[in-house]
Design a protein around this motif. Sequence first.
Motif: not given
Length: 341
Positions: A128-144
């Motif tokens: 809460c003391e510095s700006p939060v950096i978000y991931r750009q273009n997050p990916s999604t994977w499916l594990l079977i």
Amino acid sequence: MSKKISIIIPCYNTEQYIDRCLTSLINQTIGLEHLSIICVNDASTDHTWEKLESWRKRFPNNIILINAIQNGRQGTARNIAFPYVTTPYVAYLDSDDWLEPDMYEKMYQKAESHQCDIVFCGMLRDSCESPVIYRQNPSTWLLIIHSIPERRKLIVHNTIKYSCCDKLIRTDFLSCHQISFPEQLAYEDIYWGSMLYLYANTICLMENDFYHYYINPNSTVLATNCPYHKDILQINELRWQMYHSRNVLKNYRHELEYDFLISGYLLALKILALRYTTDTWQEYRQLCQNTLAHIPNVTANPYLPLFTAFQKLQLQMLTEPLPHEAWQEFCSFLKTHPTMK
């Protein structure tokens, strides 16, 4: 309208954080009508209970309160709350943390689309003391996971970590496999999370950083010289007993040994060295003795090449335990070399 997700929140002396936590739930884009919020007041000594009661008055159809008379730590609180879950999915949230608004909407969509046992997302360490950096273009994977070799890879790569808070889980998956938390102990997530690797068949991995993990200087994991840090030794023993009782070592011994050396021995070594200014040499020797009792042929593990050079040096401290003075020097070294931790 039927509820979809139950969120279990252990609450202990978090009066200054609980409003932020619950506000992030009330504002979830999935819709409050789809959520059941189960808060367990774990014998707080501040005004946490009064705060929780005020929230229940505002949202009586969505918030369930449980008032524990004795403090049982987070594992006990979560177990107490689980019988109150009546929804297809369950999630866990710590009372000093908070969520992105679309977390449960997005995770629920993935769970339903792919009939997942577990949906796993990213977690941000937030001071809460510095700006939060978000991931750009997050990916999604499916594990079977439908074979022993696939599960071996899942275990070795520690794909979904151990925390319970970055996951949405099918309720009947936990019930069917009798997955619950050890009670009255710290580091309970490690034991609980280890069981997920044994049984999950369909897992969705979302890179989205939905969960804000507050770096609280007064939190359990950062406090110094607290007796509960030594609970990691008992958690390690309970894990190995669980592997025996569930008869999983036959198919996954090498993988579980490797994981145990990483998240059991090496983690405990770090805790004993960093979380105490008092002498922990006896506990270090006990850790070595316990670990070798379970894994007598450490150097024969086929995953040994995956360890870093510094980890291999620490494994040598297992097979060739340090004398008292050398252990104290190691603790001092680790405290003064952050990059080696």
